[in-house]
Design an enzyme around this catalytic site. Structure first.
Site, short mmCIF file in Angstrom:
data_model
loop_
_atom_site.label_atom_id
_atom_site.label_comp_id
_atom_site.label_asym_id
_atom_site.label_seq_id
_atom_site.Cartn_x
_atom_site.Cartn_y
_atom_site.Cartn_z
CB SER A 285 -8.58 1.99 1.82
OG SER A 285 -9.16 2.41 1.13
N GLY B 163 -0.39 4.77 -1.11
CA GLY B 163 -1.90 5.29 -0.78
C GLY B 163 -1.39 6.28 0.21
CE1 TYR C 94 -9.86 -7.08 -6.50
CE2 TYR C 94 -10.45 -4.89 -5.11
CZ TYR C 94 -9.57 -5.52 -5.64
OH TYR C 94 -8.94 -4.98 -5.92
CG LEU D 86 0.54 0.21 5.79
CD1 LEU D 86 1.22 1.54 4.94
CD2 LEU D 86 -0.02 0.19 7.00
CE LYS E 17 -7.74 -3.09 7.18
NZ LYS E 17 -6.99 -2.83 6.44
CB SER F 181 -10.21 -0.12 10.25
OG SER F 181 -11.18 0.70 9.74
CG ASP G 296 -2.61 -7.36 -6.15
OD1 ASP G 296 -3.21 -6.61 -7.77
OD2 ASP G 296 -3.39 -7.64 -5.79
CG LEU G 297 -1.97 -7.99 -0.87
CD1 LEU G 297 -2.50 -6.70 0.80
CD2 LEU G 297 -0.96 -7.75 0.05
CE1 TYR H 202 -10.89 -1.26 4.79
CE2 TYR H 202 -12.04 0.19 5.87
CZ TYR H 202 -11.47 -0.54 5.62
OH TYR H 202 -10.37 0.01 6.01
CD GLU I 243 -16.48 2.02 8.88
OE1 GLU I 243 -16.86 1.26 8.28
OE2 GLU I 243 -16.08 3.02 10.04
N GLY J 181 0.83 -1.40 0.23
CA GLY J 181 0.32 -0.25 -0.01
C GLY J 181 0.77 0.73 -0.24
#
Ligand code: NAP
Ligand code: F7E
Length: 337
Positions: A90, A12, A101, A86, A158, A131, A64-65, A154, A133, A9
């Protein structure tokens, strides 16, 4: 010899500030960049050096993850002392449109990287970007003991990544930590997150290029901090004697309406004359109220935030005003620190 870090990341918001911090501390930074049909390195272009330069401190790698084998090969080649994960899809609203995805990259992607570190038999330290979230609808204030109740794909992803890091720590003794970061913003924030959407619109409205700003739920409340300070917290977590999980937050909350009022006021504008409602920007399930209790990191690692809400709003509006002036005058657009 300085330490070696892998930052996923890296392109970002947080990846760019973290890379600056680590390079200032003498690290060699390896950044994971995903292939894109257009340039996606704007936030780190000012750090990147000529590939022919033998003394350079930042190296970028395509990976790529989603690609677990590629991660193992990369880790074997780099042999990092520290890994900062990271990378993520997001955006919370977008996660409702791309739930599988988001689960694959934001959730399973973290486990791919953890397993890659084990497969490469590294003696390394691992930071997972968790996060607020994850707390979702659990009432504030939220700290490390607060139960999770995510309200989006999301948030669910997480939570999976969070427990994957905890499990690898407990099962195999890997030094893996979760930083549970509340919202943190900056002039480098993505343009579709609400704070940047507002600061950018204020600059454009002030310049006469735009009349209205369409937003969704103005009542949502967030604990907004300043991103460059939050990457310092990430680094501190990996320097501690023992691995542990920490909430990172300011302890103050403000609504999206408060952010609008403050941002328009900073440019001598009245938000009520410009902000309109568009249901497209609401979410099927919302996180109403977040206030972080960061007592633990303050006590154990000595981290505390300095930039308050009004200062943050001012930093973001001023940066977007300057950026627009640069664009309009044909000057090179600066990356604001
Ligand atoms: P961001 O600006 O959206 O950056 C996300 C990064 O992940 C970008 O570099 C992106 O690459 C990369 N990425 C996306 N999909 C990928 C994939 N399949 N493989 C590899 N890389 C991929 O996010 P941020 O604000 O810096 O946040 C950093 C991390 O902290 C994220 O995991 C986020 O979920 C988490 N977090 C953020 C906040 C916050 O308030 N900012 C709070 C808590 C946690 P491109 O540049 O190519 O898109
Ligand atoms: O929304 C409301 C929206 O998209 C904040 C990510 O970094 O922080 C971020 O997630 C609030 C929400 O951030 C618009 O409904 C109103 O209540 O800026 P946001 P987020 O969803 O809090 C957490 C900690 C992360 O981990 C995430 O990666 O603002 N809102 N109107 C709007 N939001 C957006 N984006 N656009 C609007 O027009």
């Amino acid at each position: 010899m300085g330490k070696i870090a892998l930052v996923t990341g890296v392109t970002g918001q947080d990846g760019s500030y973290l890379s600056e911090l680590l390079m200032d501390k003498g690290y060699t930074v390896h950044g994971l960049v995903r292939r894109s049909s257009s340039f996606n390195t704007d936030r780190i272009d000012h750090l990147y050096e000529d590939p022919q330069e033998p003394e350079r401190k930042l190296f970028l790698h395509h990976a790529d993850l989603a690609d677990g084998v590629g991660l193992v090969k990369l880790l074997r080649a780099i042999q990092p002392d520290e890994i900062y994960n990271l990378s993520a899809q997001s955006h919370v609203r977008v996660s409702f449109d791309t739930p599988l995805y988001t689960g694959d990259i934001t959730g399973l992607g973290a486990l791919r990287l953890l397993e890659a570190a084990r497969a490469a038999e590294l003696d390394t330290r691992f930071y997972q970007a968790s996060s607020s979230e994850m707390f979702g609808s659990t009432p504030p204030p939220q700290n490390e003991e607060t139960p999770f109740h995510p309200r989006s794909p999301y948030g669910c992803a997480k939570v999976y990544a969070y427990w994957s890091a905890v499990n690898v720590r407990e099962a195999y003794g890997l030094y893996a930590v979760n930083g549970i970061l509340f919202n943190h913003e900056s002039p480098r924030r993505g343009e579709t997150f609400v704070t940047r959407k507002i600061s950018r619109a204020v600059a454009r409205i002030q310049a006469g290029l735009q009349e209205g700003l369409y937003l969704g739920n103005l009542d949502a409340a967030r604990d907004w901090g300043y991103a460059p300070e939050y990457v310092e917290a990430m680094w501190r977590m990996l320097q501690a004697d023992a691995p542990d999980d920490y909430v990172v937050a300011t302890g103050e909350t403000h609504t999206v309406r408060d952010f609008c009022e403050a941002a328009f006021r900073h440019a001598d504008l009245d938000w009520m004359e410009h902000v309109r409602f568009d249901p497209r920007y609401t979410r099927p399930s919302e996180v109403d109220d977040l206030i972080g209790d960061a007592t633990k990191i303050r006590r154990i690692l000595g981290w505390k935030p300095e930039v308050g809400f009004t200062e943050l709003v001012g930093i973001m509006v001023d940066a977007d005003v300057r950026r627009l002036e640069d664009e309009l005058s044909g000057r090179l657009v600066r990356i604001d620190r």
